[in-house]
Design a protein around this motif. Structure first.
Motif, PDB file in Angstrom:
ATOM      1  N   VAL A 270     -29.440   6.513   9.423  1.00 15.41           N
ATOM      2  CA  VAL A 270     -29.302   7.041   8.583  1.00 15.41           C
ATOM      3  C   VAL A 270     -30.062   5.408   8.018  1.00 15.41           C
ATOM      4  N   THR A 271     -31.015   5.299   6.960  1.00 13.97           N
ATOM      5  CA  THR A 271     -30.992   3.543   6.134  1.00 13.97           C
ATOM      6  C   THR A 271     -30.745   4.628   4.985  1.00 13.97           C
ATOM      7  N   TYR A 272     -29.768   3.227   3.961  1.00 14.04           N
ATOM      8  CA  TYR A 272     -29.312   3.173   2.704  1.00 14.04           C
ATOM      9  C   TYR A 272     -30.138   2.146   2.575  1.00 14.04           C
ATOM     10  N   ARG A 273     -31.027   1.820   0.774  1.00 15.50           N
ATOM     11  CA  ARG A 273     -31.601   0.873   0.709  1.00 15.50           C
ATOM     12  C   ARG A 273     -31.540   0.371  -0.923  1.00 15.50           C
ATOM     13  N   SER A 274     -31.248  -1.308  -1.013  1.00 17.27           N
ATOM     14  CA  SER A 274     -31.646  -1.166  -2.255  1.00 17.27           C
ATOM     15  C   SER A 274     -32.471  -2.647  -2.618  1.00 17.27           C
ATOM     16  N   GLY A 275     -33.410  -2.741  -2.532  1.00 16.42           N
ATOM     17  CA  GLY A 275     -34.230  -3.545  -3.711  1.00 16.42           C
ATOM     18  C   GLY A 275     -34.614  -3.974  -1.567  1.00 16.42           C
ATOM     19  N   ASP A 276     -34.811  -4.873  -1.670  1.00 13.03           N
ATOM     20  CA  ASP A 276     -35.455  -5.189   0.137  1.00 13.03           C
ATOM     21  C   ASP A 276     -33.610  -4.871   1.253  1.00 13.03           C
ATOM     22  N   ALA A 277     -32.198  -4.881   0.844  1.00 11.02           N
ATOM     23  CA  ALA A 277     -31.420  -4.631   1.085  1.00 11.02           C
ATOM     24  C   ALA A 277     -31.210  -3.592   1.918  1.00 11.02           C
ATOM     25  N   THR A 278     -31.067  -3.291   3.282  1.00 15.40           N
ATOM     26  CA  THR A 278     -30.637  -2.358   4.024  1.00 15.40           C
ATOM     27  C   THR A 278     -29.436  -2.212   4.830  1.00 15.40           C
ATOM     28  N   LEU A 279     -29.404  -0.544   4.980  1.00 13.02           N
ATOM     29  CA  LEU A 279     -27.484  -0.697   5.759  1.00 13.02           C
ATOM     30  C   LEU A 279     -27.638   0.217   6.654  1.00 13.02           C
ATOM     31  N   THR A 280     -28.373   0.163   7.335  1.00 13.03           N
ATOM     32  CA  THR A 280     -28.387   1.417   8.971  1.00 13.03           C
ATOM     33  C   THR A 280     -26.752   1.696   9.473  1.00 13.03           C
ATOM     34  N   LEU A 281     -26.496   3.609   9.469  1.00  9.60           N
ATOM     35  CA  LEU A 281     -25.413   2.810  10.421  1.00  9.60           C
ATOM     36  C   LEU A 281     -26.031   4.866  11.587  1.00  9.60           C
ATOM     37  N   VAL A 282     -25.621   4.214  12.764  1.00  7.96           N
ATOM     38  CA  VAL A 282     -26.431   5.010  13.970  1.00  7.96           C
ATOM     39  C   VAL A 282     -24.977   5.711  13.711  1.00  7.96           C
ATOM     40  N   VAL A 283     -24.975   7.339  14.511  1.00  5.25           N
ATOM     41  CA  VAL A 283     -23.562   8.450  14.830  1.00  5.25           C
ATOM     42  C   VAL A 283     -24.225   9.104  15.862  1.00  5.25           C
ATOM     43  N   ASP A 284     -23.036   9.685  16.322  1.00  3.84           N
ATOM     44  CA  ASP A 284     -23.154  10.575  17.518  1.00  3.84           C
ATOM     45  C   ASP A 284     -23.205  11.763  17.523  1.00  3.84           C
ATOM     46  N   GLU A 285     -23.444  12.548  17.720  1.00  2.00           N
ATOM     47  CA  GLU A 285     -24.158  14.203  17.766  1.00  2.00           C
ATOM     48  C   GLU A 285     -22.549  14.693  16.896  1.00  2.00           C
ATOM     49  N   SER A 286     -20.616  14.123  17.424  1.00  2.00           N
ATOM     50  CA  SER A 286     -19.803  14.222  15.540  1.00  2.00           C
ATOM     51  C   SER A 286     -20.420  13.931  14.923  1.00  2.00           C
ATOM     52  N   LEU A 287     -20.412  12.540  14.350  1.00  2.00           N
ATOM     53  CA  LEU A 287     -20.943  12.171  12.889  1.00  2.00           C
ATOM     54  C   LEU A 287     -19.992  11.179  13.120  1.00  2.00           C
ATOM     55  N   ASN A 288     -19.487  10.795  14.499  1.00  2.00           N
ATOM     56  CA  ASN A 288     -18.905   9.556  14.347  1.00  2.00           C
ATOM     57  C   ASN A 288     -19.902   7.931  14.377  1.00  2.00           C
ATOM     58  N   VAL A 289     -19.660   7.373  13.469  1.00  2.00           N
ATOM     59  CA  VAL A 289     -20.422   6.376  13.659  1.00  2.00           C
ATOM     60  C   VAL A 289     -20.004   5.385  14.550  1.00  2.00           C
ATOM     61  N   VAL A 290     -20.527   4.567  15.043  1.00  2.00           N
ATOM     62  CA  VAL A 290     -20.926   4.274  16.674  1.00  2.00           C
ATOM     63  C   VAL A 290     -21.909   3.010  16.575  1.00  2.00           C
ATOM     64  N   ASP A 291     -22.528   2.227  15.686  1.00  2.00           N
ATOM     65  CA  ASP A 291     -22.983   1.065  15.422  1.00  2.00           C
ATOM     66  C   ASP A 291     -23.032   0.600  14.174  1.00  2.00           C
ATOM     67  N   HIS A 292     -23.559  -0.079  13.297  1.00  2.00           N
ATOM     68  CA  HIS A 292     -24.108  -0.672  11.741  1.00  2.00           C
ATOM     69  C   HIS A 292     -24.980  -1.466  11.925  1.00  2.00           C
ATOM     70  N   ASP A 293     -25.923  -1.814  10.929  1.00  2.00           N
ATOM     71  CA  ASP A 293     -27.104  -3.210  11.395  1.00  2.00           C
ATOM     72  C   ASP A 293     -27.309  -3.577   9.848  1.00  2.00           C
ATOM     73  N   ARG A 294     -26.454  -4.398   9.197  1.00  2.00           N
ATOM     74  CA  ARG A 294     -26.403  -4.231   7.574  1.00  2.00           C
ATOM     75  C   ARG A 294     -27.710  -5.739   8.001  1.00  2.00           C
ATOM     76  N   ARG A 295     -28.609  -5.833   6.378  1.00  2.00           N
ATOM     77  CA  ARG A 295     -29.626  -6.300   6.210  1.00  2.00           C
ATOM     78  C   ARG A 295     -29.940  -7.269   4.694  1.00  2.00           C
ATOM     79  N   ASP A 296     -29.021  -7.670   4.182  1.00  2.00           N
ATOM     80  CA  ASP A 296     -29.741  -8.291   2.900  1.00  2.00           C
ATOM     81  C   ASP A 296     -30.340  -8.789   2.318  1.00  2.00           C
ATOM     82  N   SER A 297     -30.780  -8.766   1.239  1.00  2.00           N
ATOM     83  CA  SER A 297     -32.463  -9.312   1.265  1.00  2.00           C
ATOM     84  C   SER A 297     -31.568 -10.913   0.633  1.00  2.00           C
ATOM     85  N   GLY A 298     -33.633 -11.832   0.181  1.00  2.00           N
ATOM     86  CA  GLY A 298     -33.619 -12.799   0.638  1.00  2.00           C
ATOM     87  C   GLY A 298     -32.480 -13.453   2.253  1.00  2.00           C
TER      88      GLY A 298
END
Length: 298
Positions: A270-298
């Motif tokens: 799932v990806t959350y956005r604010s302007g050009d900034a994004t945060l993507t969380l990756v989950v497994d079947e049990s809703l555990n967050v196994v990875d994330h990727d944050r990219r700030d604007s600018g």
């Protein structure tokens, strides 16, 4: 005795049958409003205005141990007695009502269309005027009792946020039983939609199942992870307090926001956005967050 040390000490029919008398409900309510929620025998009898001491003692005895306990300072409510009073105040048994539909200012997270807020038959329904996306949830009438009509959408947003926080902590919103979340494709849920989106096979939803009472709730991945520290921090750094925004603003009801990446092992994002900034969380079947990727604007 079970391994947990907890046992079923009363049949539900017997427990709730003890409440099938107006005088007994009056006793529970009198204790609720008593100073320090404690009262002596005579104080309780005066509060419920019952002159016959023997009759009053009979009804009080039917409540004792299950809904009422006797301490050094008098009678007190047990957790079960407090729960009964809470249910009364929630309005689930004593209130009803509906309102005329209201237009919402926030666009549909799936298509950007205009949405309408409805409340009737103890159910909130938010419908999109441009697509088939409809969100529904049971909301006790008492939730709205102290608010003006125009505040209902904002109150609903806070109520939904509270429910999801309880789910995130692992408790059923009905019985406080243990919740088991599973991330599944939309077609594998019991969600009823007149038209299934073309990308439904790749749209992840979260199905919450209570292990005790069997209740089920289906929500989107964006709402499910909104209280995750990485999400709260991301929006905080963007100058946004997630608690001050409408809850449905963070919904992820299309594959532009949430996506099943692979099936074995299962991964969804799932990806959350604010302007050009994004945060993507990756989950497994049990809703555990196994990875994330944050990219700030600018």
């Amino acid at each position: 005795m079970s391994e947990t040390g907890l046992t079923e000490t009363a049949d539900p029919d017997e427990a709730f049958g003890a409440l099938a008398n107006a005088a007994r409900v009056d006793i529970l309510r009198a204790l609720w409003y008593a100073d320090d929620q404690t009262a002596t025998f005579s104080e309780l009898r005066d509060a419920v205005e019952m002159d016959d001491s023997g009759q009053f003692n009979y009804h009080l005895d039917k409540l004792t141990d299950r809904f009422v306990t006797k301490g050094e300072d008098g009678y007190e409510l047990t957790l079960a007695g407090r729960a009964v009073n809470g249910a009364i105040h929630a309005g689930a048994y004593t209130m009803d009502g509906s309102i005329d539909p209201m237009a919402l200012s926030d666009p549909c997270p799936a298509c950007g269309g205009e949405r309408t807020f409805h409340y009737e038959d103890e159910r909130v329904r938010v419908e999109c005027d441009s697509c088939d996306m409809t969100a529904t949830a049971l909301v006790p009438p008492g939730v709205f009792a102290d608010y003006d009509r125009e505040q209902f959408p904002a109150v609903t947003s806070r109520y939904f946020r509270t429910i999801y926080q309880q789910l995130a902590n692992g408790f059923c919103w009905h019985c406080e039983g243990k919740i088991h979340p599973t991330v599944v494709p939309l077609p594998e849920t019991t969600l009823h939609m007149e038209t299934i989106p073309d990308d439904a096979e790749d749209l992840p939803l979260v199905q919450y199942d209570c292990q005790r009472c069997g209740a089920e709730l289906i929500g989107d991945l964006g709402a499910a992870l909104l209280s995750h520290p990485a999400v709260v921090s991301f929006y905080h750094d963007c100058g946004i307090d997630v608690n001050e925004r409408p809850f449905w603003e963070f919904s992820a009801w299309n594959t532009d926001h949430a996506l099943i990446r692979q099936r074995d092992p299962f991964r969804a994002s799932v990806t959350y956005r604010s302007g050009d900034a994004t945060l993507t969380l990756v989950v497994d079947e049990s809703l555990n967050v196994v990875d994330h990727d944050r990219r700030d604007s600018g």
